[in-house]
Design a protein around this motif. Structure first.
Motif, PDB file in Angstrom:
ATOM      1  N   HIS B   3       1.279 -15.799  -1.583  1.00  0.00           N
ATOM      2  CA  HIS B   3       1.031 -14.345  -1.675  1.00  0.00           C
ATOM      3  C   HIS B   3       0.912 -13.951  -3.136  1.00  0.00           C
ATOM      4  CE1 HIS B   3       1.714 -13.748   2.629  1.00  0.00           C
ATOM      5  NE2 HIS B   3       2.551 -14.763   2.500  1.00  0.00           N
ATOM      6  N   GLN B   4       0.024 -13.004  -3.379  1.00  0.00           N
ATOM      7  CA  GLN B   4      -0.244 -12.576  -4.757  1.00  0.00           C
ATOM      8  C   GLN B   4       0.214 -11.141  -4.953  1.00  0.00           C
ATOM      9  OE1 GLN B   4      -1.617 -14.682  -6.899  1.00  0.00           O
ATOM     10  NE2 GLN B   4      -2.328 -16.270  -5.470  1.00  0.00           N
ATOM     11  N   LEU B   5       0.561 -10.816  -6.198  1.00  0.00           N
ATOM     12  CA  LEU B   5       0.842  -9.424  -6.537  1.00  0.00           C
ATOM     13  C   LEU B   5      -0.504  -8.724  -6.740  1.00  0.00           C
ATOM     14  CD1 LEU B   5       3.005  -7.273  -7.382  1.00  0.00           C
ATOM     15  CD2 LEU B   5       2.635  -8.036  -9.732  1.00  0.00           C
ATOM     16  N   PRO B   6      -0.848  -7.753  -5.883  1.00  0.00           N
ATOM     17  CA  PRO B   6      -2.146  -7.090  -6.067  1.00  0.00           C
ATOM     18  C   PRO B   6      -2.149  -6.243  -7.342  1.00  0.00           C
ATOM     19  CG  PRO B   6      -1.069  -6.414  -4.007  1.00  0.00           C
ATOM     20  CD  PRO B   6      -0.053  -7.142  -4.816  1.00  0.00           C
ATOM     21  N   SER B   7      -3.332  -6.005  -7.923  1.00  0.00           N
ATOM     22  CA  SER B   7      -3.345  -5.157  -9.125  1.00  0.00           C
ATOM     23  C   SER B   7      -3.094  -3.708  -8.728  1.00  0.00           C
ATOM     24  CB  SER B   7      -4.656  -5.236  -9.901  1.00  0.00           C
ATOM     25  OG  SER B   7      -5.565  -6.053  -9.255  1.00  0.00           O
ATOM     26  N   LEU B   8      -2.581  -2.947  -9.698  1.00  0.00           N
ATOM     27  CA  LEU B   8      -2.344  -1.521  -9.475  1.00  0.00           C
ATOM     28  C   LEU B   8      -3.687  -0.808  -9.408  1.00  0.00           C
ATOM     29  CD1 LEU B   8       0.526  -0.637 -11.988  1.00  0.00           C
ATOM     30  CD2 LEU B   8       0.643  -0.506  -9.491  1.00  0.00           C
ATOM     31  N   ASN B  67      11.751  -9.544   1.899  1.00  0.00           N
ATOM     32  CA  ASN B  67      10.837  -9.687   0.774  1.00  0.00           C
ATOM     33  C   ASN B  67       9.391  -9.419   1.176  1.00  0.00           C
ATOM     34  OD1 ASN B  67      12.411 -10.570  -1.738  1.00  0.00           O
ATOM     35  ND2 ASN B  67      13.307 -11.791  -0.101  1.00  0.00           N
ATOM     36  N   GLY B  68       8.992  -9.898   2.352  1.00  0.00           N
ATOM     37  CA  GLY B  68       7.625  -9.668   2.824  1.00  0.00           C
ATOM     38  C   GLY B  68       7.339  -8.184   3.024  1.00  0.00           C
ATOM     39  N   ALA B  69       8.275  -7.497   3.680  1.00  0.00           N
ATOM     40  CA  ALA B  69       8.061  -6.070   3.923  1.00  0.00           C
ATOM     41  C   ALA B  69       8.055  -5.293   2.607  1.00  0.00           C
ATOM     42  CB  ALA B  69       9.131  -5.522   4.864  1.00  0.00           C
ATOM     43  N   HIS B  74       5.429  -1.810  -1.090  1.00  0.00           N
ATOM     44  CA  HIS B  74       5.083  -1.393  -2.455  1.00  0.00           C
ATOM     45  C   HIS B  74       3.573  -1.295  -2.657  1.00  0.00           C
ATOM     46  CE1 HIS B  74       9.366  -2.124  -3.358  1.00  0.00           C
ATOM     47  NE2 HIS B  74       9.156  -1.221  -4.311  1.00  0.00           N
ATOM     48  N   THR B  75       2.829  -2.257  -2.131  1.00  0.00           N
ATOM     49  CA  THR B  75       1.365  -2.187  -2.257  1.00  0.00           C
ATOM     50  C   THR B  75       0.856  -0.904  -1.588  1.00  0.00           C
ATOM     51  OG1 THR B  75       1.259  -4.590  -2.229  1.00  0.00           O
ATOM     52  CG2 THR B  75      -0.797  -3.411  -1.780  1.00  0.00           C
ATOM     53  N   PHE B  76       1.431  -0.612  -0.424  1.00  0.00           N
ATOM     54  CA  PHE B  76       1.043   0.597   0.305  1.00  0.00           C
ATOM     55  C   PHE B  76       1.395   1.853  -0.501  1.00  0.00           C
ATOM     56  CE2 PHE B  76       1.637   3.961   3.476  1.00  0.00           C
ATOM     57  CZ  PHE B  76       0.468   3.849   4.212  1.00  0.00           C
ATOM     58  N   TYR B  77       2.593   1.842  -1.081  1.00  0.00           N
ATOM     59  CA  TYR B  77       3.068   2.986  -1.888  1.00  0.00           C
ATOM     60  C   TYR B  77       2.135   3.255  -3.082  1.00  0.00           C
ATOM     61  CZ  TYR B  77       6.441   5.252  -5.207  1.00  0.00           C
ATOM     62  OH  TYR B  77       7.076   6.063  -6.124  1.00  0.00           O
ATOM     63  N   ILE B 153       0.840   6.231   7.412  1.00  0.00           N
ATOM     64  CA  ILE B 153      -0.164   7.123   6.826  1.00  0.00           C
ATOM     65  C   ILE B 153       0.202   7.422   5.367  1.00  0.00           C
ATOM     66  CG2 ILE B 153      -1.308   9.392   7.023  1.00  0.00           C
ATOM     67  CD1 ILE B 153      -1.814   7.632   9.478  1.00  0.00           C
ATOM     68  N   LEU B 154       1.513   7.617   5.129  1.00  0.00           N
ATOM     69  CA  LEU B 154       1.986   7.980   3.780  1.00  0.00           C
ATOM     70  C   LEU B 154       3.429   7.496   3.635  1.00  0.00           C
ATOM     71  CD1 LEU B 154       1.474   9.784   1.167  1.00  0.00           C
ATOM     72  CD2 LEU B 154       2.619  11.621   2.427  1.00  0.00           C
ATOM     73  N   THR B 155       3.813   7.093   2.415  1.00  0.00           N
ATOM     74  CA  THR B 155       5.216   6.721   2.199  1.00  0.00           C
ATOM     75  C   THR B 155       5.723   7.189   0.855  1.00  0.00           C
ATOM     76  OG1 THR B 155       6.844   4.954   2.496  1.00  0.00           O
ATOM     77  CG2 THR B 155       4.940   4.425   1.133  1.00  0.00           C
ATOM     78  N   CYS B 156       7.034   7.390   0.803  1.00  0.00           N
ATOM     79  CA  CYS B 156       7.710   7.690  -0.464  1.00  0.00           C
ATOM     80  C   CYS B 156       8.891   6.721  -0.585  1.00  0.00           C
ATOM     81  CB  CYS B 156       8.199   9.136  -0.465  1.00  0.00           C
ATOM     82  SG  CYS B 156       8.989   9.610  -2.013  1.00  0.00           S
ATOM     83  N   ASP B 157       8.887   5.945  -1.664  1.00  0.00           N
ATOM     84  CA  ASP B 157       9.953   4.982  -1.940  1.00  0.00           C
ATOM     85  C   ASP B 157      11.156   5.741  -2.485  1.00  0.00           C
ATOM     86  OD1 ASP B 157      11.579   2.913  -2.797  1.00  0.00           O
ATOM     87  OD2 ASP B 157      10.021   1.870  -3.944  1.00  0.00           O
TER      88      ASP B 157
END
Lengths: 247, 191
Positions: B3-8, B67-69, B74-77, B153-157
């Motif tokens: 798995h890779q860290l996607p770019s921002l 860790n997977g979730a 975070h990518t979704f956020y 649909i939307l998230t807040c960490d």
């Protein structure tokens, strides 16, 4: 005669059940022997036993100030709100912990937040660290093999607690030491804890406990904690807990 | 699979002044990266070695799940946030929010309350349930609504690491800032 033996048998079973039951957890009578059983309603923060900056460089003054004057203060006032006007408004906090599933989540979260922090502040001091002595030192060696093995088990509980929580060294109902961790503001005194006991040492691993100085590096914070432990206080609490559970 | 860290989707300082570049530097560069690294260290030799991230989120347990979730969340956020965000949704999502919550303001209040009152570490989510209705839910730690068959649909960490550098203990101040960054166009496309 038959009836008589039946009732004897029944009594034996009842006694065994209660003894076995007690060995699974703590009893109110045991907790009554501890000094902290006195907290019961009208909750107040105790004064911090040292200055905000006293634990530098291990724990920074800004963290201590926000942690004590914002986070701990909020748990204290929210706990008072959660008990005010309720039938349990002056019930000893330890008795609430003993049956915590019967109370609203606000009692569990804020009661834990109030007590855990109150305990945590007392277990640290400037110029702390080093090694425990006396009975506690002996018990650590007997239980874990060595101080280093205990330290490594405690560190691993503190580092691997996922999300917010605490790691603990506690005395169980049989007087044995054990290390555990709990989520959020739960603690080993609570009926919902997997491993129950009287805590004698703890570390807060919520991110608010270390983020300003250590950011993502929780393990560095956990390592630094060993330099501020007040072993005299931990020992005092250990000896008190041992006496309480042997009562 | 690795798995890779996607770019921002934007520069680390693009969300200033609402979220600082220092927060993004740690949140993305350290926390998000650590979840990716941990996941890659945990999966070899397990049934999840070749699973997609979504399969891991839906089926794994323990450390692989956590860790997977967290990688997925975070990518979704990041993709919920935009330097040109804020304002209000339009189109079908706007209509659904009005139908479900009465008004956008009421929705905003309820979502903010969910984010503010989640005890400990976790996430507030706006999701579409199996009946196609909107719901606001709270999830602890790595919790992800896809586990219950709901569409995010939307998230807040609301882990403290999401706001502690900028706002310290003041989580509600971070939630207020969050509304200035919400990418409603992206949220609408998920609905």
């Amino acid at each position: 005669m038959h009836k008589f033996f039946n009732s004897i048998l029944l009594s034996i079973i009842l006694v065994l059940t209660s003894v076995y039951g007690f060995s699974q957890g703590l009893t109110k009578d045991q907790l009554k022997q501890t000094g902290d059983y006195m907290y019961a309603g009208a909750y107040r923060q105790l004064p911090l036993p040292y200055a905000y900056s006293a634990l530098e460089p291990y724990i920074d003054a800004a963290t201590m100030e926000i942690h004590y004057s914002r986070h701990h203060a909020a748990y204290t006032s929210n706990l008072n709100k959660a008990v005010e006007g309720q039938p349990w408004s002056s019930t000893p906090l330890f008795d609430l912990f003993m049956e915590i599933e019967k109370y609203p989540m606000a009692v569990r979260n804020n009661g834990g937040g109030y007590y855990n922090h109150l305990l945590f502040w007392q277990l640290m001091k400037p110029g702390g660290g080093g090694l425990p002595t006396g009975k506690l030192s002996k018990a650590i060696d007997e239980t874990f093999g060595s101080f280093e093995k205990f330290q490594s088990e405690f560190n691993s509980n503190a580092s691997s607690q996922f999300g917010s929580g605490w790691a603990w060294l506690s005395v169980n109902a049989e007087g044995k030491l054990f290390v555990s961790s709990t989520a959020n503001q739960d603690n080993p005194l609570m009926s919902i804890a997997k491993n129950r006991g009287i805590p004698v040492l703890c570390i807060d691993v919520w991110e608010h406990a270390y983020y300003l100085k250590y950011q993502n590096k929780r393990t560095d914070y956990v390592k630094a904690f060993w330099s501020v432990i007040n072993w005299d206080e931990v020992s005092r609490r250990y000896e008190e807990a041992i006496k309480a559970v042997r009562k | 699979m690795t798995h890779q860290l996607p770019s921002l989707p934007w520069a680390p300082d693009a969300l200033e002044p609402h979220i600082s570049s220092k927060t993004i530097e740690f949140h993305y560069g350290k926390h998000h990266q650590a979840y990716v690294t941990n996941l890659n260290n945990l999966i070899p030799g397990t049934p999840f070695e070749n699973a997609t991230l979504e399969e891991i989120v839906k089926k794994a347990e323990g450390g692989i799940y956590n860790n997977g979730a967290q990688v997925w969340n975070h990518t979704f956020y990041w993709n919920c946030l935009s330097p040109n965000g804020g304002g209000e949704p339009t189109g079908k999502l706007a209509e659904a929010i009005k139908a479900q919550f009465g008004s956008f303001e009421t929705f905003k209040e309820k979502f903010s309350a969910a984010a503010a009152t989640l005890f400990g570490s976790g996430w507030a989510w706006l999701v579409k349930n199996a009946e196609g209705k909107l719901e606001i839910i709270q999830e602890s730690n790595a919790g992800n609504p896809m586990r219950q068959g709901k569409t995010p649909i939307l998230t807040c960490d609301v882990w403290e690491h999401a706001y502690y550098i900028d706002k310290k203990n003041l989580r509600p101040a971070y939630i207020t800032a969050f509304w200035n960054l919400v990418d409603w166009k992206a949220a609408g496309s998920r609905f």
